[in-house]
Write a protein that holds these residues in place. Sequence first.
Motif, PDB file in Angstrom:
ATOM      1  N   MET A 192     -23.145   2.360  -9.718  1.00 51.26           N
ATOM      2  CA  MET A 192     -22.989   1.401 -10.800  1.00 51.26           C
ATOM      3  C   MET A 192     -21.901   0.372 -10.494  1.00 51.26           C
ATOM      4  O   MET A 192     -21.977  -0.773 -10.938  1.00 51.26           O
ATOM      5  CB  MET A 192     -22.665   2.138 -12.100  1.00 51.26           C
ATOM      6  N   TYR A 193     -20.873   0.787  -9.731  1.00 50.28           N
ATOM      7  CA  TYR A 193     -19.798  -0.147  -9.375  1.00 50.28           C
ATOM      8  C   TYR A 193     -20.291  -1.251  -8.446  1.00 50.28           C
ATOM      9  O   TYR A 193     -19.647  -2.298  -8.325  1.00 50.28           O
ATOM     10  CB  TYR A 193     -18.657   0.594  -8.680  1.00 50.28           C
ATOM     11  N   LEU A 194     -21.415  -1.020  -7.771  1.00 49.57           N
ATOM     12  CA  LEU A 194     -21.878  -1.958  -6.750  1.00 49.57           C
ATOM     13  C   LEU A 194     -23.033  -2.822  -7.231  1.00 49.57           C
ATOM     14  O   LEU A 194     -23.643  -3.534  -6.436  1.00 49.57           O
ATOM     15  CB  LEU A 194     -22.285  -1.188  -5.494  1.00 49.57           C
ATOM     16  N   LEU A 202     -14.771  -5.253  -9.523  1.00 52.36           N
ATOM     17  CA  LEU A 202     -14.160  -4.270  -8.635  1.00 52.36           C
ATOM     18  C   LEU A 202     -13.201  -4.932  -7.653  1.00 52.36           C
ATOM     19  O   LEU A 202     -12.145  -4.392  -7.325  1.00 52.36           O
ATOM     20  CB  LEU A 202     -15.257  -3.521  -7.879  1.00 52.36           C
ATOM     21  N   ALA A 203     -13.566  -6.112  -7.154  1.00 47.15           N
ATOM     22  CA  ALA A 203     -12.733  -6.826  -6.181  1.00 47.15           C
ATOM     23  C   ALA A 203     -12.845  -8.320  -6.457  1.00 47.15           C
ATOM     24  O   ALA A 203     -13.732  -8.786  -7.171  1.00 47.15           O
ATOM     25  CB  ALA A 203     -13.197  -6.512  -4.752  1.00 47.15           C
ATOM     26  N   ASP A 204     -11.920  -9.077  -5.873  1.00 47.07           N
ATOM     27  CA  ASP A 204     -11.898 -10.523  -6.094  1.00 47.07           C
ATOM     28  C   ASP A 204     -12.836 -11.273  -5.168  1.00 47.07           C
ATOM     29  O   ASP A 204     -12.907 -12.505  -5.226  1.00 47.07           O
ATOM     30  CB  ASP A 204     -10.470 -11.059  -5.913  1.00 47.07           C
ATOM     31  N   PRO A 208     -16.606  -6.422   1.956  1.00 48.28           N
ATOM     32  CA  PRO A 208     -16.913  -4.987   1.849  1.00 48.28           C
ATOM     33  C   PRO A 208     -15.686  -4.085   1.963  1.00 48.28           C
ATOM     34  O   PRO A 208     -15.596  -3.059   1.270  1.00 48.28           O
ATOM     35  CB  PRO A 208     -17.888  -4.748   3.008  1.00 48.28           C
ATOM     36  N   GLY A 209     -14.729  -4.447   2.846  1.00 45.37           N
ATOM     37  CA  GLY A 209     -13.537  -3.621   2.986  1.00 45.37           C
ATOM     38  C   GLY A 209     -12.725  -3.572   1.714  1.00 45.37           C
ATOM     39  O   GLY A 209     -12.252  -2.499   1.296  1.00 45.37           O
ATOM     40  N   GLU A 214     -10.965  -0.509  -3.196  1.00 47.19           N
ATOM     41  CA  GLU A 214     -10.824  -0.334  -4.644  1.00 47.19           C
ATOM     42  C   GLU A 214     -11.740   0.788  -5.152  1.00 47.19           C
ATOM     43  O   GLU A 214     -11.352   1.576  -6.019  1.00 47.19           O
ATOM     44  CB  GLU A 214     -11.149  -1.642  -5.360  1.00 47.19           C
ATOM     45  N   LEU A 215     -12.940   0.882  -4.584  1.00 46.13           N
ATOM     46  CA  LEU A 215     -13.875   1.929  -5.004  1.00 46.13           C
ATOM     47  C   LEU A 215     -13.300   3.310  -4.701  1.00 46.13           C
ATOM     48  O   LEU A 215     -13.469   4.259  -5.484  1.00 46.13           O
ATOM     49  CB  LEU A 215     -15.209   1.737  -4.293  1.00 46.13           C
TER      50      LEU A 215
END
Length: 362
Positions: A192-194, A202-204, A208-209, A214-215
């Motif tokens: 769900m986060y992706l 999740l990120a700015d 992917p890194g 953060e994940l």
Amino acid sequence: LGQEGLELARRDRPDLMIVDWMMPKMDGPSLCVAIKADPDLWHTHLIMLTTNDDLGHVTEGLSRGADDFLGKPPNLRELAARIKAGLRVRWLTRQIEVVNQEISTSYRQLAEKQQVVDEDLQCASHFVASLLPARGELAPGLHIAWQYLPSMTLGGDFFLADPWDDEHIGLYVMDMSGHGVGPCLRAASVSMYLRMDMVRRLADSFDPGEILTELSRRCPLGPDGQYCTIWLGCLHLSTRRLSFSSAGHPAALLVQGPDRSDSLGMPALPLGFGDETVYQSQEVMLTRGDRLYLFSDGIFEIESPSGDVWERGGLERACQESWTLPLAETVGRVVDKARAWQQRAGFDDDVVLIGLEIDDAA
């Protein structure tokens, strides 16, 4: 008297009967046969009385259903003792019947509950399948084919190819430790986060890194040490630039010809092994004809009957050898070669194999 005894037995269903050998119309052995053949009477304990104590005579009576024998005229004390013994036997058989009935009832209830569970698992399996990307054209100039083979009804492997915006497609394959419902639910939770509407939170960026870093903070190890490995990529559609990172997952395979391939990945801890873990990204430019394969370790960590492991090298060779075939046929052919290696259709672990192909110039 024999026929009357049978009718009375069918009416009263006695625990024990004393039967004379010699009776008109239906003799004792014939009565024993009729009683033991009746499913409502077979448990009745039968004591046969006879004046003939010849071994052959006794053997015939026992073979035709008698449970015990006494000579005529019987000793009353011995007869009473034989009756008590017969009633004890009948009491024991009643207890066995009760236990068998309880077992039968429990088995039936378990079977009914298992059917409900199986139906629920099938529904959940269909739901998971509905989340997977459609085979065929994923975006202009980009095609996808895949095989998804959970070792159970539900598996801990999951993958997706999801547009993150008009220019970027997120690609990932994950492998949750374990099999069955729990790992499947955890994999769905992580996925769900992706999704397109969540990855920005999740990120700015679509790096992917940074996303995996953060994940990993948000998905610590489970209470029983459950963990997740993942390979995550982001494809920029207009330039065909693929950035990627991985967390303990097998590297992706980039095949660019029948004898040319590269591994896209780097050593790293699985998700959740520490808040300080930082995942790095790498980049590669894709060109027309390139094929990218994502997979879980269940496709190559398989053994032949002699104990030889197929390993990643076997998977790589199978992908290269099928270079001239259409993508969908290649993915199916590779899975078939894995089955041929282990010489059986099923896999012990969940199996995921995804193929992506660039089929036009950027």
